[in-house]
Design a protein around this motif. Structure first.
Motif, PDB file in Angstrom:
ATOM      1  N   GLU A 131       0.824  -1.206   0.000  1.00 46.33           N
ATOM      2  CA  GLU A 131       0.000   0.000   0.000  1.00 46.33           C
ATOM      3  C   GLU A 131       0.862   1.261   0.000  1.00 46.33           C
ATOM      4  O   GLU A 131       1.821   1.375   0.751  1.00 46.33           O
ATOM      5  N   CYS A 132       0.507   2.161  -0.899  1.00 44.29           N
ATOM      6  CA  CYS A 132       1.134   3.470  -1.046  1.00 44.29           C
ATOM      7  C   CYS A 132       2.651   3.333  -1.208  1.00 44.29           C
ATOM      8  O   CYS A 132       3.118   2.841  -2.220  1.00 44.29           O
ATOM      9  N   GLY A 133       3.445   3.743  -0.215  1.00 41.52           N
ATOM     10  CA  GLY A 133       4.895   3.652  -0.362  1.00 41.52           C
ATOM     11  C   GLY A 133       5.368   2.241  -0.640  1.00 41.52           C
ATOM     12  O   GLY A 133       6.348   2.030  -1.359  1.00 41.52           O
ATOM     13  N   GLY A 134       4.676   1.252  -0.072  1.00 43.98           N
ATOM     14  CA  GLY A 134       5.017  -0.134  -0.359  1.00 43.98           C
ATOM     15  C   GLY A 134       4.815  -0.475  -1.814  1.00 43.98           C
ATOM     16  O   GLY A 134       5.610  -1.221  -2.414  1.00 43.98           O
ATOM     17  N   MET A 135       3.757   0.059  -2.422  1.00 44.45           N
ATOM     18  CA  MET A 135       3.529  -0.129  -3.853  1.00 44.45           C
ATOM     19  C   MET A 135       4.573   0.614  -4.672  1.00 44.45           C
ATOM     20  O   MET A 135       5.090   0.079  -5.669  1.00 44.45           O
ATOM     21  N   MET A 136       4.906   1.832  -4.281  1.00 39.35           N
ATOM     22  CA  MET A 136       5.857   2.643  -5.040  1.00 39.35           C
ATOM     23  C   MET A 136       7.185   1.915  -5.228  1.00 39.35           C
ATOM     24  O   MET A 136       7.798   1.968  -6.291  1.00 39.35           O
ATOM     25  N   ALA A 137       7.630   1.201  -4.184  1.00 44.91           N
ATOM     26  CA  ALA A 137       8.905   0.500  -4.254  1.00 44.91           C
ATOM     27  C   ALA A 137       8.893  -0.659  -5.244  1.00 44.91           C
ATOM     28  O   ALA A 137       9.956  -1.115  -5.687  1.00 44.91           O
ATOM     29  N   LEU A 138       7.717  -1.129  -5.622  1.00 41.76           N
ATOM     30  CA  LEU A 138       7.616  -2.280  -6.521  1.00 41.76           C
ATOM     31  C   LEU A 138       7.774  -1.917  -7.993  1.00 41.76           C
ATOM     32  O   LEU A 138       7.999  -2.800  -8.832  1.00 41.76           O
ATOM     33  N   PHE A 139       7.650  -0.634  -8.349  1.00 45.65           N
ATOM     34  CA  PHE A 139       7.738  -0.244  -9.758  1.00 45.65           C
ATOM     35  C   PHE A 139       9.186  -0.207 -10.238  1.00 45.65           C
ATOM     36  O   PHE A 139      10.128  -0.362  -9.460  1.00 45.65           O
ATOM     37  N   ASP A 140       9.332  -0.019 -11.533  1.00 45.03           N
ATOM     38  CA  ASP A 140      10.668  -0.053 -12.140  1.00 45.03           C
ATOM     39  C   ASP A 140      11.561   1.072 -11.640  1.00 45.03           C
ATOM     40  O   ASP A 140      12.764   0.877 -11.434  1.00 45.03           O
ATOM     41  N   GLU A 141      10.985   2.255 -11.502  1.00 41.32           N
ATOM     42  CA  GLU A 141      11.812   3.386 -11.075  1.00 41.32           C
ATOM     43  C   GLU A 141      10.949   4.449 -10.414  1.00 41.32           C
ATOM     44  O   GLU A 141       9.720   4.468 -10.544  1.00 41.32           O
ATOM     45  N   ILE A 142      11.634   5.333  -9.682  1.00 39.89           N
ATOM     46  CA  ILE A 142      10.986   6.471  -9.066  1.00 39.89           C
ATOM     47  C   ILE A 142      11.769   7.723  -9.436  1.00 39.89           C
ATOM     48  O   ILE A 142      13.003   7.702  -9.477  1.00 39.89           O
ATOM     49  N   VAL A 143      11.052   8.787  -9.751  1.00 43.00           N
ATOM     50  CA  VAL A 143      11.669  10.069 -10.066  1.00 43.00           C
ATOM     51  C   VAL A 143      11.424  10.985  -8.875  1.00 43.00           C
ATOM     52  O   VAL A 143      10.277  11.286  -8.527  1.00 43.00           O
ATOM     53  N   ASP A 144      12.509  11.414  -8.225  1.00 35.44           N
ATOM     54  CA  ASP A 144      12.384  12.184  -6.999  1.00 35.44           C
ATOM     55  C   ASP A 144      12.037  13.642  -7.301  1.00 35.44           C
ATOM     56  O   ASP A 144      11.979  14.058  -8.466  1.00 35.44           O
ATOM     57  N   PRO A 145      11.786  14.447  -6.262  1.00 32.47           N
ATOM     58  CA  PRO A 145      11.380  15.843  -6.498  1.00 32.47           C
ATOM     59  C   PRO A 145      12.402  16.664  -7.269  1.00 32.47           C
ATOM     60  O   PRO A 145      12.060  17.688  -7.869  1.00 32.47           O
ATOM     61  N   GLN A 146      13.668  16.239  -7.270  1.00 32.00           N
ATOM     62  CA  GLN A 146      14.702  16.952  -8.013  1.00 32.00           C
ATOM     63  C   GLN A 146      14.812  16.477  -9.460  1.00 32.00           C
ATOM     64  O   GLN A 146      15.667  16.948 -10.221  1.00 32.00           O
ATOM     65  N   GLY A 147      13.946  15.540  -9.845  1.00 34.90           N
ATOM     66  CA  GLY A 147      13.954  15.038 -11.210  1.00 34.90           C
ATOM     67  C   GLY A 147      14.929  13.905 -11.452  1.00 34.90           C
ATOM     68  O   GLY A 147      15.085  13.449 -12.593  1.00 34.90           O
ATOM     69  N   GLN A 148      15.571  13.412 -10.408  1.00 31.55           N
ATOM     70  CA  GLN A 148      16.526  12.329 -10.558  1.00 31.55           C
ATOM     71  C   GLN A 148      15.817  10.984 -10.509  1.00 31.55           C
ATOM     72  O   GLN A 148      14.969  10.742  -9.658  1.00 31.55           O
ATOM     73  N   SER A 149      16.178  10.096 -11.423  1.00 34.46           N
ATOM     74  CA  SER A 149      15.544   8.783 -11.498  1.00 34.46           C
ATOM     75  C   SER A 149      16.356   7.742 -10.739  1.00 34.46           C
ATOM     76  O   SER A 149      17.593   7.739 -10.794  1.00 34.46           O
ATOM     77  N   HIS A 150      15.640   6.863 -10.010  1.00 35.30           N
ATOM     78  CA  HIS A 150      16.288   5.781  -9.266  1.00 35.30           C
ATOM     79  C   HIS A 150      15.611   4.474  -9.650  1.00 35.30           C
ATOM     80  O   HIS A 150      14.384   4.364  -9.610  1.00 35.30           O
ATOM     81  N   ALA A 151      16.407   3.480  -9.990  1.00 38.98           N
ATOM     82  CA  ALA A 151      15.853   2.156 -10.267  1.00 38.98           C
ATOM     83  C   ALA A 151      15.347   1.540  -8.971  1.00 38.98           C
ATOM     84  O   ALA A 151      16.010   1.623  -7.937  1.00 38.98           O
ATOM     85  N   LEU A 152      14.145   0.955  -9.046  1.00 39.74           N
ATOM     86  CA  LEU A 152      13.614   0.289  -7.862  1.00 39.74           C
ATOM     87  C   LEU A 152      13.501  -1.211  -8.130  1.00 39.74           C
ATOM     88  O   LEU A 152      14.348  -1.777  -8.805  1.00 39.74           O
ATOM     89  N   TRP A 153      12.475  -1.883  -7.640  1.00 42.86           N
ATOM     90  CA  TRP A 153      12.503  -3.339  -7.592  1.00 42.86           C
ATOM     91  C   TRP A 153      11.971  -4.024  -8.835  1.00 42.86           C
ATOM     92  O   TRP A 153      12.179  -5.212  -9.021  1.00 42.86           O
ATOM     93  N   GLY A 154      11.246  -3.311  -9.690  1.00 41.09           N
ATOM     94  CA  GLY A 154      10.846  -3.873 -10.970  1.00 41.09           C
ATOM     95  C   GLY A 154       9.881  -5.040 -10.906  1.00 41.09           C
ATOM     96  O   GLY A 154       9.822  -5.831 -11.855  1.00 41.09           O
ATOM     97  N   LEU A 155       9.090  -5.148  -9.856  1.00 42.53           N
ATOM     98  CA  LEU A 155       8.090  -6.214  -9.795  1.00 42.53           C
ATOM     99  C   LEU A 155       6.765  -5.782 -10.405  1.00 42.53           C
ATOM    100  O   LEU A 155       5.897  -6.619 -10.668  1.00 42.53           O
ATOM    101  N   LEU A 156       6.612  -4.483 -10.652  1.00 40.22           N
ATOM    102  CA  LEU A 156       5.487  -3.940 -11.400  1.00 40.22           C
ATOM    103  C   LEU A 156       6.052  -2.999 -12.459  1.00 40.22           C
ATOM    104  O   LEU A 156       6.995  -2.247 -12.175  1.00 40.22           O
ATOM    105  N   PRO A 157       5.500  -3.013 -13.658  1.00 35.67           N
ATOM    106  CA  PRO A 157       6.060  -2.164 -14.707  1.00 35.67           C
ATOM    107  C   PRO A 157       5.588  -0.719 -14.570  1.00 35.67           C
ATOM    108  O   PRO A 157       4.400  -0.456 -14.345  1.00 35.67           O
TER     109      PRO A 157
END
Length: 447
Positions: free
Chosen positions: A330-356
């Motif tokens: 749920e919420c932050g837990g879901m966010m970590a499952l996607f391929d990547e997250i783009v932070d407030p500064q516009g920087q992209s970070h690879a995450l866990w890739g269990l959801l596209p």
């Protein structure tokens, strides 16, 4: 059988007035004096209860007439009254905001309202605002008013004189707290900073409690508090919870990135018969042996780099999903499952890739409000509150619905991959034990 205990609800005209600081300071002041203080938070907030727990030394539960329900609130207040010298409930938003509001909670249970008003930019209007809060709804139990962020003793005198007179004294005046950065509780985009992240958190509470010492509110002893006593009725015996998760082990992510965990949700899982174990993705811990996983909300965006490197956690979770075992994220837990997250500064970070897909942080609040999720096994109540949006090719299998009604599909999406289900929705698990159990069992399974 009724149990009597002094009880107040700390409210304000709006958010940002300082009610969390005052609630925590007041609770800490009485706890320091050796009194037994039990605190609660009105509404679905995760962060304020952490400060109240630090202030009192006891777990802090949420109460909301819609989300947690009248029966749950009654049971918790009655139980607290049996073991406390003072009950303090922190309100939510403004006193009359929301349906149901903090004022509704106060009226329903007889909690005396202490209004905290940020008086930094007013004088005479303080009296009008205090009068309006007290009299806007008939039958509102009233404790009084505390002026917050006051500039000087002269300013405090002007505020006190602005209150309507009750005989020879201003009506309901409980003192003034001067503006002081020493006890300001720092904030970020989801609310207050987590108390356990600040090495000086307790020192801030001590300073805030000390600021109350010279006020009429802060000088009240046990006998003086008795004026705010409330007789709490004993609740009806609850229906027994069927142990639908008996013999199951539920692993819960718990650390600074996944910290939005209602204590009541852990109680619900245990009442369902589950054994709850914890692990830390930030520490790169693999999943413990378990039948199901709960990834609660939190701050993955603040810890994206560390989560990106938590390969052991990611790989063991992927193996768990591939084996067809349930995950509720749920919420932050879901966010970590996607391929990547783009932070407030516009920087992209690879995450866990269990959801596209990609999660993008937003400069403004993306969603807020009470929600409900209808499953075959029952309806879960809860809420949504997030500053990000996800972009994914996945089609939702369900949507939550707003408690306030609205267009179909206007709620939060629920995504699914096998037995993994994920949503921005935060569930209050006690609202439907059967639906909660369904989240942690393979589809079609029976206990």
């Amino acid at each position: 059988m009724k149990t009597t205990c002094p009880a107040i609800l700390v409210a304000a005209p709006a958010s940002g007035q300082g009610k969390t600081t005052v609630t925590a300071a007041l609770a800490h002041l009485h706890a320091r004096a050796g009194r037994r203080v039990r605190a609660f938070k009105c509404g679905p907030d995760f962060l304020d209860p952490m400060w109240l727990e630090l202030a009192t030394g006891h777990p802090v539960h949420n109460m909301d007439l819609w989300m947690t329900g009248e029966a749950d609130v009654r049971a918790r207040l009655h139980a607290a009254a049996q073991d406390a010298d003072l009950i303090i409930v922190e309100g939510v938003m403004g006193l009359f905001d929301g349906e149901p509001s903090a004022a509704d909670l106060a009226r329903h249970f007889g909690l005396h309202v202490l209004a905290v008003i940020d008086a930094s930019a007013m004088a005479g209007t303080f009296g009008a605002l205090a009068f309006g809060l007290q009299h806007y709804r008939p039958g509102l139990p009233w404790a009084g008013v505390l002026a917050n962020r006051v500039a000087s003793e002269r300013h405090a005198q002007m505020l006190r004189e602005a209150l309507p007179a009750d005989g020879a004294a201003p009506s309901g005046w409980l003192g003034a707290v001067m503006r002081n950065p020493a006890f300001t509780l720092p904030e970020r985009h989801l609310g207050l900073t987590v108390a356990t992240e600040l090495p000086d958190a307790l020192a801030r509470l001590d300073a805030a409690a000390d600021a109350l010492l010279d006020t009429p509110l802060g000088q009240m002893d046990t006998a003086a508090l008795a004026r705010w006593s409330v007789a709490f009725e004993a609740p009806a015996d609850p229906a027994p919870t069927v142990p639908l998760l008996a013999g199951k082990v539920v692993a819960v992510a718990r650390d600074a990135a996944f910290c939005f965990i209602y204590a009541a949700n852990l109680e619900s899982l245990r009442a369902l018969g589950a054994r709850v174990v914890f692990f830390s993705p930030l520490a790169n811990e693999p999943l413990p042996a378990c039948d199901a996983v709960w990834l609660p909300g939190g701050y993955p965006e603040l810890h994206a780099e560390a989560l990106s490197a938590s390969q052991a956690s990611r790989d063991s979770l992927a193996a768990h999903v591939d084996a067809g075992r349930p995950v509720w994220a749920e919420c932050g837990g879901m966010m970590a499952l996607f391929d990547e997250i783009v932070d407030p500064q516009g920087q992209s970070h690879a995450l866990w890739g269990l959801l596209p897909g990609v999660v993008r942080m937003q400069p403004r609040l993306a969603a807020l409000g009470p929600q409900k999720l209808a499953l075959t096994a029952g309806e879960l109540r809860g809420h949504t509150f997030h500053y990000s949006r996800c972009e994914t090719a996945l089609e939702p299998v369900l949507h939550t619905a707003s408690a306030r009604g609205g267009a179909a599909g206007a709620g939060e999406a629920v995504y699914q991959r096998g037995a993994l289900r994920a949503s921005y929705f935060h569930a209050w698990m006690a609202s439907s034990p059967a639906a909660t159990a369904a989240l942690f069992l393979p589809e079609g399974a029976t206990a």
